[in-house]
Motif scaffolding. Structure first.
Motif, PDB file in Angstrom:
ATOM      1  N   CYS A  35       0.820  -1.216   0.000  1.00 54.50           N
ATOM      2  CA  CYS A  35       0.000   0.000   0.000  1.00 54.50           C
ATOM      3  C   CYS A  35       0.850   1.260   0.000  1.00 54.50           C
ATOM      4  O   CYS A  35       0.313   2.367  -0.108  1.00 54.50           O
ATOM      5  CB  CYS A  35      -0.952  -0.010   1.198  1.00 54.50           C
TER       6      CYS A  35
ATOM      7  N   ASP B  80      -8.447  -3.835  -5.081  1.00 53.53           N
ATOM      8  CA  ASP B  80      -7.161  -3.368  -4.577  1.00 53.53           C
ATOM      9  C   ASP B  80      -6.066  -4.225  -5.193  1.00 53.53           C
ATOM     10  O   ASP B  80      -6.213  -5.447  -5.294  1.00 53.53           O
ATOM     11  CB  ASP B  80      -7.103  -3.469  -3.048  1.00 53.53           C
TER      12      ASP B  80
ATOM     13  N   ASN C 119      -5.416  -7.989   1.824  1.00 53.77           N
ATOM     14  CA  ASN C 119      -5.624  -6.544   1.813  1.00 53.77           C
ATOM     15  C   ASN C 119      -6.874  -6.174   1.018  1.00 53.77           C
ATOM     16  O   ASN C 119      -7.661  -5.321   1.432  1.00 53.77           O
ATOM     17  CB  ASN C 119      -4.394  -5.865   1.216  1.00 53.77           C
TER      18      ASN C 119
ATOM     19  N   SER D  65     -10.126  -7.069   2.807  1.00 53.01           N
ATOM     20  CA  SER D  65     -10.351  -6.270   4.018  1.00 53.01           C
ATOM     21  C   SER D  65     -11.396  -5.189   3.825  1.00 53.01           C
ATOM     22  O   SER D  65     -12.144  -4.860   4.760  1.00 53.01           O
ATOM     23  CB  SER D  65      -9.030  -5.640   4.478  1.00 53.01           C
TER      24      SER D  65
ATOM     25  N   ALA E  39       0.097  -9.008   8.211  1.00 55.43           N
ATOM     26  CA  ALA E  39      -0.450  -8.595   6.920  1.00 55.43           C
ATOM     27  C   ALA E  39      -1.350  -9.643   6.284  1.00 55.43           C
ATOM     28  O   ALA E  39      -2.071  -9.329   5.332  1.00 55.43           O
ATOM     29  CB  ALA E  39       0.689  -8.239   5.962  1.00 55.43           C
TER      30      ALA E  39
ATOM     31  N   THR F 162      -4.757   1.582   5.969  1.00 53.01           N
ATOM     32  CA  THR F 162      -3.899   1.036   4.920  1.00 53.01           C
ATOM     33  C   THR F 162      -2.873   2.085   4.478  1.00 53.01           C
ATOM     34  O   THR F 162      -2.110   2.582   5.291  1.00 53.01           O
ATOM     35  CB  THR F 162      -4.751   0.507   3.752  1.00 53.01           C
TER      36      THR F 162
ATOM     37  N   THR G  27       0.047  -2.022   4.905  1.00 53.12           N
ATOM     38  CA  THR G  27      -0.494  -2.952   3.918  1.00 53.12           C
ATOM     39  C   THR G  27      -1.296  -4.002   4.656  1.00 53.12           C
ATOM     40  O   THR G  27      -0.772  -4.676   5.533  1.00 53.12           O
ATOM     41  CB  THR G  27       0.631  -3.607   3.114  1.00 53.12           C
ATOM     42  N   SER G  28      -2.589  -4.107   4.339  1.00 51.67           N
ATOM     43  CA  SER G  28      -3.488  -5.026   5.030  1.00 51.67           C
ATOM     44  C   SER G  28      -3.505  -4.722   6.518  1.00 51.67           C
ATOM     45  O   SER G  28      -3.339  -5.609   7.358  1.00 51.67           O
ATOM     46  CB  SER G  28      -3.079  -6.478   4.785  1.00 51.67           C
TER      47      SER G  28
END
Length: 356
Positions: free
Chosen positions: A26, A77, A96, A99, A215, A238, A312-313
């Motif tokens: 991210c 994403d 991610n 989510s 993650a 994120t 990230t995630s």
């Protein structure tokens, strides 16, 4: 899966995945200030009444009412490698993407794979391992990868388009926080710092395991939290960091947030690594985009870097009534989120974040 791949597949040893991308995870996101400028240039079209959530408050996903009992959540994403292990990369990217459905209070139902790979650089075995990582994450979420699209690209890119279902009454937006709400964060911060350390080969094996575990942990508390009447707003933290996503919550609700720095959970060793300069470029870009709306009561460059660190995630950020805090924490604990913590409060005032 449809495809636009035609070049000759690569042979020989696979290069490090992170060496093929200019950024990872991210941290690849366009800076929030730049993104806002781009979106302001986009024409606004009339939205159907069935579209319950669109782009108006930078929410996590779009939501479309199907009937009185069901609404469809749609999100996507994708990003470039944050780690070198192909299976881990695929699993992180898929986790991610899924989510965003959880962050809206929904249950994922299926995914489509988005794949861009340098076919003449990466062996097919490596690409296959990336896709298996994504499929394994989807299997843990109980959903199929039902199709997708693939292209030949200069840098490796992987992600998902994910669909989910939610009862219209259980949709949890990022804009519905109320004055006096308590803020709860589900996961510790620091994935961006660990990824920077990994790219510079300064992350040890235990640190790597902590990064992957964090993650790839699915934000399964989302629909359970959304069923609590005292949970008013949710988002996931994120690429814009804790400050950035808290500010989105503030702007949507027209409120301020006060966060206690000492209460925010951090992954082990990230403060020490950040002090060594192992910080992503996205952290500075984030601060440049929204730092004017953050009040650091005790200015500290390391704390600033950690709270702008692209996750990230990352974990769910929940705004709930004080009387619901114990129920929220119990759901997090029952779902395996041992680091969930109360980190602050929403209050009357301009859309700013204050860090005590």
């Amino acid at each position: 899966m449809s495809t636009c791949m035609n070049p000759t597949p690569a042979t020989g040893p696979a290069p490090r995945l992170t060496s093929l991308s200019h950024g990872g995870g991210c941290g690849c996101k366009i800076a929030p200030g730049v993104l806002s400028s781009i979106l302001q240039q986009s024409p606004l079209w009339p939205m159907p009444s069935e579209l319950l959530v669109g782009i108006e408050t930078s929410d996590d996903a779009a939501v479309y009412r199907l009937n009185d009992e069901q609404a469809l959540i749609a999100t996507t994403d994708f990003f470039m490698p944050i780690v070198d292990d192909p299976h881990d990369f695929g699993a992180i990217a898929a986790t991610n993407a899924i989510s965003d459905v959880y962050a809206m209070g929904g249950r994922p139902i299926m995914a489509l794979a988005l794949v861009g790979m340098p076919i003449n650089t990466l062996p097919l075995e490596t690409i296959g391992a990336i896709l298996r990582g994504g499929q394994d994450a989807c299997a843990r979420a109980g959903i199929p990868v039902a199709g997708g699209h693939s292209i030949d690209s200069i840098e490796p890119i992987y992600g998902l388009a994910v669909m989910g279902i939610v009862h219209p009454q259980n949709i949890r937006r990022n804009r519905e926080a109320r004055p006096g709400d308590v803020l709860v964060l589900g996961k510790p911060l620091g994935v961006g710092v660990l990824s920077a350390a990994l790219k510079k080969e300064k992350l040890d094996a235990p640190g790597y395991r902590r990064m992957i575990e964090n993650a790839t942990q699915l934000n399964t508390p989302g629909p359970l939290l959304a069923a609590l009447p005292g949970v008013h707003a949710m988002t996931d933290v994120t690429g814009f960091g804790l400050f950035g996503h808290a500010l989105e919550m503030c702007r949507g609700a027209g409120l301020s947030a006060r966060i206690q720095a000492a209460s925010v959970p951090l992954l082990d060793d990230v403060r020490e690594l950040a002090a060594q300069g192992l910080i992503t470029g996205a952290s500075a870009r984030n601060w440049a985009s929204y730092g004017q709306d953050v009040d650091l009561r005790k200015p500290d460059p390391i704390t600033q870097a950690l709270f702008t660190d692209p996750q990230t995630s990352g974990g769910l950020l929940v705004s709930c009534a004080p009387g619901s805090v114990e129920a929220v924490l119990e759901i997090f604990r029952d779902e395996g989120f041992a680091h969930a913590r109360v980190i602050g409060q929403m209050q009357e005032g301009p859309a700013r974040v204050t860090l005590d």
